[in-house]
Design an enzyme around this catalytic site. Structure first.
Site, mmCIF file in Angstrom:
data_model
loop_
_atom_site.group_PDB
_atom_site.id
_atom_site.type_symbol
_atom_site.label_atom_id
_atom_site.label_comp_id
_atom_site.label_asym_id
_atom_site.label_seq_id
_atom_site.Cartn_x
_atom_site.Cartn_y
_atom_site.Cartn_z
ATOM 1 N N MET A 206 0.809 -1.227 0.000
ATOM 2 C CA MET A 206 0.000 0.000 0.000
ATOM 3 C C MET A 206 0.843 1.278 0.000
ATOM 4 S SD MET A 206 -3.292 -0.649 -0.086
ATOM 5 C CE MET A 206 -4.437 0.235 0.984
ATOM 6 N N GLY A 210 1.304 3.400 -4.409
ATOM 7 C CA GLY A 210 0.831 4.782 -4.440
ATOM 8 C C GLY A 210 -0.481 4.999 -3.705
ATOM 9 N N HIS A 211 -1.128 3.915 -3.269
ATOM 10 C CA HIS A 211 -2.459 4.045 -2.644
ATOM 11 C C HIS A 211 -2.435 4.947 -1.412
ATOM 12 C CE1 HIS A 211 -6.032 2.946 -0.295
ATOM 13 N NE2 HIS A 211 -6.568 2.559 -1.421
ATOM 14 N N ASP A 212 -1.489 4.679 -0.533
ATOM 15 C CA ASP A 212 -1.412 5.461 0.708
ATOM 16 C C ASP A 212 -0.320 6.518 0.636
ATOM 17 O OD1 ASP A 212 -3.449 3.913 1.627
ATOM 18 O OD2 ASP A 212 -2.250 2.740 3.037
ATOM 19 N N THR A 213 0.242 6.704 -0.554
ATOM 20 C CA THR A 213 1.355 7.648 -0.690
ATOM 21 C C THR A 213 1.082 8.582 -1.868
ATOM 22 O OG1 THR A 213 2.532 5.912 -1.899
ATOM 23 C CG2 THR A 213 3.097 6.188 0.434
#
Ligand SMILES: *[C@@H]1O[C@H](CO)[C@@H](O)[C@H](O)[C@H]1NC(C)=O
Ligand SMILES: *[C@@H]1O[C@H](CO)[C@@H](O)[C@H](O)[C@H]1NC(C)=O
Ligand SMILES: *[C@@H]1O[C@H](CO)[C@@H](O)[C@H](O)[C@H]1NC(C)=O
Ligand SMILES: CC(=O)N[C@H]1CO[C@H](CO)[C@@H](O)[C@@H]1O
Length: 308
Positions: A206, A210-213
């Protein structure tokens, strides 16, 4: 495995988080020691490639990825697909669709199970003896069916909703199929042993997807992950790589995602060029099915355009 999932569902509060890390860590450690893991190989010759690898990043609009220096660099090492659309929103049904030819009624990121009568690309690959595997970064063991947080920080790390096959009962009811749903430790091992399968789906964690970043993190990860592989003969052996995104961040766009074809299956003369034909996530199935004459599921895969 179901037990871990239930615990994970409580992971919202601090107390529950503690319960998660202590209870689940023990269960995970026990399962890690015994989980069946398999890396069978095959060399079924395809028409234009002998190995297909897809790598999925998360939630980024086409223009945003195109504006990232590392994704732009990778596009120069292969062929950019400028008219490739994701299927829907949110994430999970896109993953489900890319292997099953249909979203199979999945409309959310919540825990879901798809009836055992529903087939996937795995049924077609196995029928022709083409080896396959899923590699999900930071999954704690092969066949893990829940979500897993970073054990030090509690941050979301490996998530079920980004694993394309794990919601299909036709996959999870078969222990030898579960054994091919692995993590990056196994990817490294399989690569070192020259035991990578011919079809593989790769999901970074994650942070790296790139989902959480951000796209910056995803681009930097993708470049650093791919660069050594694209020079490694136990990876690159008539190999086609599709680097793509599950969906756009903007739900009001046409869901066009930045996608690049890489690998030695792409003629060097077309490096840095682009292809504006209309593709979508079903094109991955159409391409693989035609390459190995697998037939199709008669769903989205039967009508999607194949790459090339
Ligand atoms: C990855 O999976 C293997 C096989 O189940 C397991 O032995 C290993 O500990 C896992 N790696 C990590 C970092 O959890
Ligand atoms: C994802 O993997 C990277 C290493 O590639 C690691 O630095 C990062 O902490 C991981 N993310 C999580 C949430 O554990
Ligand atoms: C490359 O693929 C061929 C079959 O297509 C196989 O015989 C050979 O061992 C492979 N080489 C490597 C380094 O994996
Ligand atoms: C992706 C790919 O290799 N497609 C080819 C599969 O085989 C058919 C028939 O030979 C070709 O027309 C495709 O280009």
């Amino acid at each position: 495995m179901r037990f871990n999932l239930i615990i994970a569902a409580f992971a919202g509060s601090a107390a529950a988080q503690l319960q998660y890390t202590s209870t689940a860590a023990a269960a995970v450690a026990a399962a890690q020691a015994t989980a069946l893991t398999q890396s069978p190989t095959s060399y079924v010759i395809g028409k234009t490639f002998d190995r297909f690898v897809t790598i999925w990043c998360e939630n980024t609009d086409y223009s945003v990825a195109a504006g990232d220096a590392n994704f732009a660099y990778l596009a120069q090492q292969g062929k950019l697909l400028t008219n490739y659309l994701a299927i829907t929103h949110p994430s999970q049904p896109n993953y489900v669709a890319a292997v099953g030819g249909s979203t199979n009624g999945v409309i959310s990121d919540s825990f879901t199970r798809i009836a055992s009568t529903k087939k996937t690309i795995v049924d077609l690959l196995e029928a022709k003896g083409v080896s396959w595997g899923v590699y999900g970064q930071d999954s704690p063991y092969s066949g893990f069916e829940a979500d897993y947080v970073n054990q030090e920080t509690g941050a979301n790390d490996y998530v079920r909703k980004h694993n394309p096959l794990i919601s299909y009962d036709s996959v999870t009811s078969d222990v030898s199929r579960l054994a091919k749903i692995k993590n990056f430790t196994m990817f490294d091992e399989d690569l070192a042993n020259n035991a990578l399968p011919q079809w593989m789906f790769i999901t970074p964690n994650m942070t790296n997807d790139g989902h959480d970043t951000s796209v910056t993190v995803a681009g930097s990860w993708a470049r650093s992950f791919l660069t050594p592989l694209l020079a490694n003969p136990s990876f690159l052996n008539r190999t086609l790589v599709l680097l793509t995104f599950d969906e756009t961040a903007n739900y009001f766009s046409n869901n066009r995602v930045f996608s690049v074809l890489l690998g030695d299956a792409i003629a060097t003369a077309s490096y840095g060029t682009s292809d504006s034909n209309a593709y979508n996530h079903y094109s991955q199935m159409a391409t693989v099915e035609n390459n190995w004459s697998l037939g199709n599921l008669g769903l989205g895969d039967a009508t999607a355009a194949e790459f090339f």
